[in-house]
Write a protein that holds these residues in place. Structure first.
Motif, PDB file in Angstrom:
ATOM      1  N   TYR A  67       8.681   2.162  10.074  1.00 42.26           N
ATOM      2  CA  TYR A  67       9.810   1.233  10.057  1.00 42.26           C
ATOM      3  C   TYR A  67       9.465  -0.080  10.770  1.00 42.26           C
ATOM      4  O   TYR A  67       9.924  -1.147  10.363  1.00 42.26           O
ATOM      5  N   LYS A  68       8.644   0.011  11.799  1.00 46.15           N
ATOM      6  CA  LYS A  68       8.176  -1.217  12.437  1.00 46.15           C
ATOM      7  C   LYS A  68       7.269  -1.991  11.485  1.00 46.15           C
ATOM      8  O   LYS A  68       7.284  -3.228  11.463  1.00 46.15           O
ATOM      9  N   MET A  69       6.484  -1.271  10.679  1.00 50.36           N
ATOM     10  CA  MET A  69       5.638  -1.928   9.691  1.00 50.36           C
ATOM     11  C   MET A  69       6.489  -2.596   8.616  1.00 50.36           C
ATOM     12  O   MET A  69       6.232  -3.742   8.225  1.00 50.36           O
ATOM     13  N   ILE A  70       7.507  -1.896   8.133  1.00 50.75           N
ATOM     14  CA  ILE A  70       8.392  -2.479   7.122  1.00 50.75           C
ATOM     15  C   ILE A  70       9.083  -3.721   7.683  1.00 50.75           C
ATOM     16  O   ILE A  70       9.174  -4.756   7.008  1.00 50.75           O
ATOM     17  N   ARG A  71       9.571  -3.639   8.902  1.00 50.72           N
ATOM     18  CA  ARG A  71      10.227  -4.792   9.530  1.00 50.72           C
ATOM     19  C   ARG A  71       9.262  -5.988   9.601  1.00 50.72           C
ATOM     20  O   ARG A  71       9.649  -7.134   9.351  1.00 50.72           O
ATOM     21  N   ALA A  72       7.997  -5.719   9.915  1.00 51.49           N
ATOM     22  CA  ALA A  72       7.035  -6.803  10.116  1.00 51.49           C
ATOM     23  C   ALA A  72       6.468  -7.355   8.818  1.00 51.49           C
ATOM     24  O   ALA A  72       6.163  -8.557   8.734  1.00 51.49           O
ATOM     25  N   THR A  73       6.296  -6.507   7.780  1.00 50.87           N
ATOM     26  CA  THR A  73       5.539  -6.923   6.604  1.00 50.87           C
ATOM     27  C   THR A  73       6.294  -6.815   5.291  1.00 50.87           C
ATOM     28  O   THR A  73       5.869  -7.396   4.297  1.00 50.87           O
ATOM     29  N   ASP A  74       7.359  -6.013   5.250  1.00 54.85           N
ATOM     30  CA  ASP A  74       8.120  -5.763   4.023  1.00 54.85           C
ATOM     31  C   ASP A  74       7.319  -4.998   2.981  1.00 54.85           C
ATOM     32  O   ASP A  74       7.676  -4.982   1.796  1.00 54.85           O
ATOM     33  N   ALA A  75       6.237  -4.336   3.373  1.00 57.30           N
ATOM     34  CA  ALA A  75       5.465  -3.518   2.440  1.00 57.30           C
ATOM     35  C   ALA A  75       6.154  -2.173   2.218  1.00 57.30           C
ATOM     36  O   ALA A  75       7.007  -1.753   3.007  1.00 57.30           O
ATOM     37  N   ILE A  76       5.785  -1.513   1.141  1.00 54.61           N
ATOM     38  CA  ILE A  76       6.252  -0.143   0.879  1.00 54.61           C
ATOM     39  C   ILE A  76       5.399   0.811   1.710  1.00 54.61           C
ATOM     40  O   ILE A  76       4.162   0.768   1.646  1.00 54.61           O
ATOM     41  N   TRP A  77       6.040   1.658   2.486  1.00 58.59           N
ATOM     42  CA  TRP A  77       5.290   2.675   3.225  1.00 58.59           C
ATOM     43  C   TRP A  77       4.874   3.784   2.269  1.00 58.59           C
ATOM     44  O   TRP A  77       5.689   4.284   1.481  1.00 58.59           O
ATOM     45  N   ILE A  78       3.591   4.191   2.351  1.00 57.47           N
ATOM     46  CA  ILE A  78       3.102   5.349   1.598  1.00 57.47           C
ATOM     47  C   ILE A  78       2.364   6.272   2.554  1.00 57.47           C
ATOM     48  O   ILE A  78       1.500   5.827   3.310  1.00 57.47           O
ATOM     49  N   ASP A  79       2.713   7.538   2.563  1.00 55.74           N
ATOM     50  CA  ASP A  79       1.889   8.502   3.268  1.00 55.74           C
ATOM     51  C   ASP A  79       0.514   8.536   2.613  1.00 55.74           C
ATOM     52  O   ASP A  79       0.375   8.271   1.404  1.00 55.74           O
ATOM     53  N   CYS A  80      -0.505   8.904   3.373  1.00 51.91           N
ATOM     54  CA  CYS A  80      -1.863   8.940   2.830  1.00 51.91           C
ATOM     55  C   CYS A  80      -2.104  10.143   1.917  1.00 51.91           C
ATOM     56  O   CYS A  80      -3.228  10.334   1.444  1.00 51.91           O
ATOM     57  N   ASP A  81      -1.068  10.948   1.691  1.00 50.15           N
ATOM     58  CA  ASP A  81      -1.195  12.037   0.709  1.00 50.15           C
ATOM     59  C   ASP A  81      -0.170  11.890  -0.413  1.00 50.15           C
ATOM     60  O   ASP A  81       0.213  12.866  -1.053  1.00 50.15           O
ATOM     61  N   ALA A  82       0.247  10.638  -0.658  1.00 54.11           N
ATOM     62  CA  ALA A  82       1.165  10.330  -1.761  1.00 54.11           C
ATOM     63  C   ALA A  82       0.378   9.622  -2.856  1.00 54.11           C
ATOM     64  O   ALA A  82      -0.130   8.519  -2.643  1.00 54.11           O
ATOM     65  N   LEU A  83       0.253  10.256  -4.003  1.00 57.62           N
ATOM     66  CA  LEU A  83      -0.537   9.704  -5.113  1.00 57.62           C
ATOM     67  C   LEU A  83       0.352   8.860  -6.015  1.00 57.62           C
ATOM     68  O   LEU A  83       1.441   9.300  -6.408  1.00 57.62           O
ATOM     69  N   CYS A  84      -0.101   7.670  -6.348  1.00 54.25           N
ATOM     70  CA  CYS A  84       0.668   6.773  -7.212  1.00 54.25           C
ATOM     71  C   CYS A  84       0.513   7.215  -8.661  1.00 54.25           C
ATOM     72  O   CYS A  84      -0.581   7.173  -9.219  1.00 54.25           O
ATOM     73  N   HIS A  85       1.604   7.643  -9.256  1.00 61.42           N
ATOM     74  CA  HIS A  85       1.602   8.099 -10.649  1.00 61.42           C
ATOM     75  C   HIS A  85       1.979   6.976 -11.603  1.00 61.42           C
ATOM     76  O   HIS A  85       1.489   6.903 -12.723  1.00 61.42           O
ATOM     77  N   ARG A  86       2.845   6.101 -11.129  1.00 56.22           N
ATOM     78  CA  ARG A  86       3.324   4.984 -11.944  1.00 56.22           C
ATOM     79  C   ARG A  86       3.715   3.844 -11.008  1.00 56.22           C
ATOM     80  O   ARG A  86       4.047   4.074  -9.853  1.00 56.22           O
ATOM     81  N   LEU A  87       3.703   2.624 -11.505  1.00 57.57           N
ATOM     82  CA  LEU A  87       4.034   1.456 -10.696  1.00 57.57           C
ATOM     83  C   LEU A  87       5.397   1.580 -10.024  1.00 57.57           C
ATOM     84  O   LEU A  87       6.360   2.042 -10.637  1.00 57.57           O
ATOM     85  N   PHE A  88       5.468   1.120  -8.774  1.00 60.41           N
ATOM     86  CA  PHE A  88       6.767   1.001  -8.125  1.00 60.41           C
ATOM     87  C   PHE A  88       7.488  -0.213  -8.713  1.00 60.41           C
ATOM     88  O   PHE A  88       6.888  -1.275  -8.890  1.00 60.41           O
ATOM     89  N   PRO A  89       8.764  -0.083  -9.021  1.00 55.50           N
ATOM     90  CA  PRO A  89       9.503  -1.203  -9.626  1.00 55.50           C
ATOM     91  C   PRO A  89       9.563  -2.414  -8.695  1.00 55.50           C
ATOM     92  O   PRO A  89       9.738  -2.277  -7.489  1.00 55.50           O
ATOM     93  N   ASP A  90       9.420  -3.595  -9.275  1.00 51.91           N
ATOM     94  CA  ASP A  90       9.461  -4.818  -8.484  1.00 51.91           C
ATOM     95  C   ASP A  90      10.836  -5.074  -7.884  1.00 51.91           C
ATOM     96  O   ASP A  90      10.959  -5.714  -6.842  1.00 51.91           O
ATOM     97  N   ASP A  91      11.871  -4.589  -8.562  1.00 51.82           N
ATOM     98  CA  ASP A  91      13.232  -4.932  -8.145  1.00 51.82           C
ATOM     99  C   ASP A  91      13.933  -3.825  -7.366  1.00 51.82           C
ATOM    100  O   ASP A  91      15.119  -3.939  -7.071  1.00 51.82           O
ATOM    101  N   ALA A  92      13.217  -2.765  -7.017  1.00 53.00           N
ATOM    102  CA  ALA A  92      13.838  -1.647  -6.283  1.00 53.00           C
ATOM    103  C   ALA A  92      13.888  -1.973  -4.795  1.00 53.00           C
ATOM    104  O   ALA A  92      12.846  -2.073  -4.141  1.00 53.00           O
TER     105      ALA A  92
END
Length: 270
Positions: A81-106
């Motif tokens: 949450y401190k990272m999100i506050r500072a950068t606005d990036a999406i947090w991903i655990d290092c064991d979460a595999l990207c199956h499809r693009l995250f929506p730009d507007d979510a």
């Protein structure tokens, strides 16, 4: 490698070496066009090419003694949450595999988890300026005597903890998920953001209780997916130690995804 022009993602690594599952998951986001930043507490030798490496201290100092007394993932619940506050990036655990693009507007990316109805925080995007993140950070920065949702049994466990250990450790010992899913679920309900949650199939299509399926050549993992699935959580914290020390069986989801994304499991076993 595609152009990294989609929404940025980020995670935290406490330690000196990634497993092949961690490598696989980070690369999967890159291959979908999401820039990936990995905040590290140590020098990590086997980070995949293309991942941006930053010191974790840019976001917050990591109390290594507290991590040693709890778990490597414990303070990541504060860090995200401190990272999100500072950068606005999406947090991903290092064991979460990207199956499809995250929506730009979510604006809200998080989902229910397993069979319990609680929200998980393995993949999270919430507004960096909003009531939910304010309440989460206030909770972590000003820990109460006991989390407000604790029941009588949890209070008894907390009361039995030694007085000479850090208060955060006392809470962890009483309830391991009190900094993670329990806090996220409680405050999301308080702010009305609980109802914004995605359904489990979007981020956690395979329930935690079935995590061995990723290593079963006959498991048919994709049978759990839907057209809405964006991410596949591989639950390394719940994986049996044998799978972390041996390459996945040919034909299993873990083996197929490793081959697809160019990861050699034999080079990154525990």
């Amino acid at each position: 490698m595609p152009a990294l022009d989609r929404r940025p993602t980020a995670s935290l690594w406490i330690g000196e070496r990634l497993s092949y599952i961690n490598q696989l998951c980070l690369v999967s986001h890159l291959r979908h066009g999401h820039p990936v930043t990995l905040y590290c507490t140590d020098t990590v030798q086997n980070i995949p090419k293309g991942v941006t490496i930053r010191p974790a201290s840019e976001i917050m100092e990591i109390d290594r003694d507290l991590v040693a007394a709890t778990s490597a993932s414990f303070l990541s619940n504060v860090f995200r949450y401190k990272m999100i506050r500072a950068t606005d990036a999406i947090w991903i655990d290092c064991d979460a595999l990207c199956h499809r693009l995250f929506p730009d507007d979510a604006t809200h990316i998080y989902a229910g988890h397993g069979f319990r109805g609680a929200l998980n925080c393995g993949v999270v995007s919430i507004p960096r300026d909003g009531e939910l993140i304010d309440r989460l950070l206030d909770y972590y920065n000003n820990l109460p005597d006991a989390p407000p949702w604790f029941n009588k049994n949890q209070h008894r466990k907390l009361d039995r903890q030694p007085d000479d250990i850090p208060h955060a450790q006392r809470i962890y010992n009483a309830e391991r998920t009190a900094f993670g899913p329990q806090a996220f679920t409680y405050f999301a309900k308080q702010t009305g953001d609980y109802d914004r949650a995605m359904s489990p199939d979007v981020l956690y299509p395979v329930p935690f209780q079935l995590n061995d399926i990723f290593y079963d050549p006959h498991g048919h993992v994709e049978g759990h997916f839907t057209d809405a699935t964006l991410s596949v959580h591989l639950y390394t914290n719940g994986t049996r130690p044998w799978w972390r020390k041996h390459a996945p069986l040919p034909g299993s989801y873990a083996a197929r995804m490793s081959a697809e994304y160019g990861i050699d499991p034999e080079k990154a076993l525990e």
